[in-house]
Design an enzyme around this catalytic site. Structure first.
Site, PDB file in Angstrom:
ATOM      1  N   ARG A  63      -3.305  -8.488 -20.537  1.00 45.48           N
ATOM      2  CA  ARG A  63      -4.214  -8.181 -21.734  1.00 45.48           C
ATOM      3  C   ARG A  63      -3.857  -7.198 -22.897  1.00 45.48           C
ATOM      4  O   ARG A  63      -4.504  -7.240 -23.916  1.00 45.48           O
ATOM      5  CB  ARG A  63      -5.698  -7.713 -21.192  1.00 45.48           C
ATOM      6  CG  ARG A  63      -5.645  -6.550 -20.470  1.00 45.48           C
ATOM      7  CD  ARG A  63      -7.067  -6.276 -20.121  1.00 45.48           C
ATOM      8  NE  ARG A  63      -8.086  -5.768 -20.992  1.00 45.48           N
ATOM      9  CZ  ARG A  63      -8.006  -4.446 -21.456  1.00 45.48           C
ATOM     10  NH1 ARG A  63      -7.296  -3.806 -21.382  1.00 45.48           N
ATOM     11  NH2 ARG A  63      -8.957  -4.603 -22.608  1.00 45.48           N
ATOM     12  N   PRO A  85       0.938  -1.276  -0.106  1.00 47.36           N
ATOM     13  CA  PRO A  85      -0.093  -0.119  -0.040  1.00 47.36           C
ATOM     14  C   PRO A  85       0.782   1.362  -0.013  1.00 47.36           C
ATOM     15  O   PRO A  85       0.304   2.450  -0.236  1.00 47.36           O
ATOM     16  CB  PRO A  85      -0.825  -0.158   1.304  1.00 47.36           C
ATOM     17  CG  PRO A  85      -0.585  -1.403   1.848  1.00 47.36           C
ATOM     18  CD  PRO A  85       0.614  -2.172   1.051  1.00 47.36           C
ATOM     19  N   GLU A 129       1.681  -6.540   7.317  1.00 51.71           N
ATOM     20  CA  GLU A 129       2.289  -6.122   8.658  1.00 51.71           C
ATOM     21  C   GLU A 129       3.738  -5.447   8.221  1.00 51.71           C
ATOM     22  O   GLU A 129       4.044  -4.615   8.808  1.00 51.71           O
ATOM     23  CB  GLU A 129       2.473  -7.243   9.523  1.00 51.71           C
ATOM     24  CG  GLU A 129       1.235  -7.808  10.282  1.00 51.71           C
ATOM     25  CD  GLU A 129       1.149  -9.213   9.491  1.00 51.71           C
ATOM     26  OE1 GLU A 129       1.295  -9.425   8.422  1.00 51.71           O
ATOM     27  OE2 GLU A 129       0.246 -10.082  10.288  1.00 51.71           O
ATOM     28  N   ASP A 165     -10.536   0.772 -25.464  1.00 52.28           N
ATOM     29  CA  ASP A 165     -10.581   1.058 -24.167  1.00 52.28           C
ATOM     30  C   ASP A 165     -10.402   2.314 -24.063  1.00 52.28           C
ATOM     31  O   ASP A 165      -9.646   3.156 -24.306  1.00 52.28           O
ATOM     32  CB  ASP A 165      -9.249   0.758 -23.503  1.00 52.28           C
ATOM     33  CG  ASP A 165      -9.275  -0.957 -23.253  1.00 52.28           C
ATOM     34  OD1 ASP A 165     -10.177  -1.509 -23.168  1.00 52.28           O
ATOM     35  OD2 ASP A 165      -8.236  -1.367 -22.831  1.00 52.28           O
TER      36      ASP A 165
END
Ligand code: ADE
Length: 266
Positions: free
Chosen positions: A166, A101, A128, A181
């Site tokens: 992809r 993160p 952790e 896209d």
């Protein structure tokens, strides 16, 4: 933002994933387009069980944090050992990615950048923590898939692999769907419909049944811009809009201004 061209030369990418949950990662490679890309030889994927690189009886991959505090920290030795083995057996990778993160946010341009590299190594972190020496002296980059905390980096690594794979030429059946896209241009997608044209009284917009390709194209562009304006207006700042689309955007903004004034009067 670079959009890949139809017919671009086929190439393949090596992917190595270091994890304490190899079966979870295997499962992510076992279905759909990603599986097909592996079967077609576009992706040469290897999953490495971190426990194989431990040297104690308990095969422990983590330990308590120096300085105290809750939670265990992934030890450096097994991770360095796994990457050294990968270097020996698979060659020197241009990218060693730690998923966490704390990383830089993973986006479509990042997927396009990674899809041009020949070899990606992923180190799946634990929530952790991972010994800082892995971050500073082994990983070449750190990526986060969003501002929330997963129990581990495996799902994040699979998300990154999925978005990258992809984009490889030959991975998706109809290359036009990748080229179309809207995200490749920084916009959200317009709404799509399929048969029946009337489902329980819910009708497909008339223009899509008209057969007028120009009108359909125009409607779709307008819808993509309208959605982006309503849901993710911050994307419009960096979207690549041509003159016609900029005009559509101005119209839509005027319309909204009008509607807001109307609301206030009511
Ligand atoms: N590991 C835990 N949470 C994560 C996140 N949001 N992105 C990448 N890796 C993670």
């Amino acid at each position: 933002m670079g959009v890949r061209r139809v017919g671009e030369k086929l190439r393949y990418v090596k992917v190595d994933i270091i994890t304490i949950f190899p079966r979870l990662v295997d499962a992510g490679f076992g279905e759909g387009i990603v599986r097909r890309a592996v079967e077609r030889g576009l992706v040469d994927a290897r999953v490495w069980d971190l426990r194989e690189f431990t040297d104690d009886r308990h095969r422990s991959v983590d330990d308590v944090a120096f300085g105290g505090g809750p939670g265990m920290v992934l030890k450096p030795a097994p991770i360095f050992g796994a990457v050294e083995r990968i270097r020996r057996e698979r060659g020197d990778p241009p990218a060693i990615i730690l998923t966490s993160p704390q990383g830089r946010r993973f986006t479509q341009p990042e997927a396009e950048r990674l899809s041009r590299l020949s070899h990606l190594v992923f180190i799946c972190g634990r929530y952790e923590g991972v010994d800082e020496r892995v971050r500073e002296h082994l990983a070449t980059e750190e990526l986060s898939i969003g501002d929330y905390v997963l129990t581990g980096g495996e799902l994040a690594a699979l998300v990154v692999c999925d978005a990258v794979i992809r984009l490889l030429p030959g991975a998706v059946g109809d290359e036009r769907s990748v080229e179309a896209d809207s995200f490749a241009r920084g916009l959200l997608d317009y709404g799509q419909y399929t048969r029946p044209a009337d489902f329980r009284g819910l009708k497909v917009p008339e223009v899509l049944l008209s057969g007028h390709h120009g009108a359909i194209r125009q409607w779709r562009r307008r819808e993509a811009i309208r959605r982006t304006l309503e849901r993710r207006p911050e994307l419009l700042g960096s979207a690549s809009l041509d003159a016609e689309e900029q005009e559509l955007l101005r119209d839509l903004m005027e319309e909204r201004k009008g509607a807001n004034h109307g609301d206030k009067r009511d």
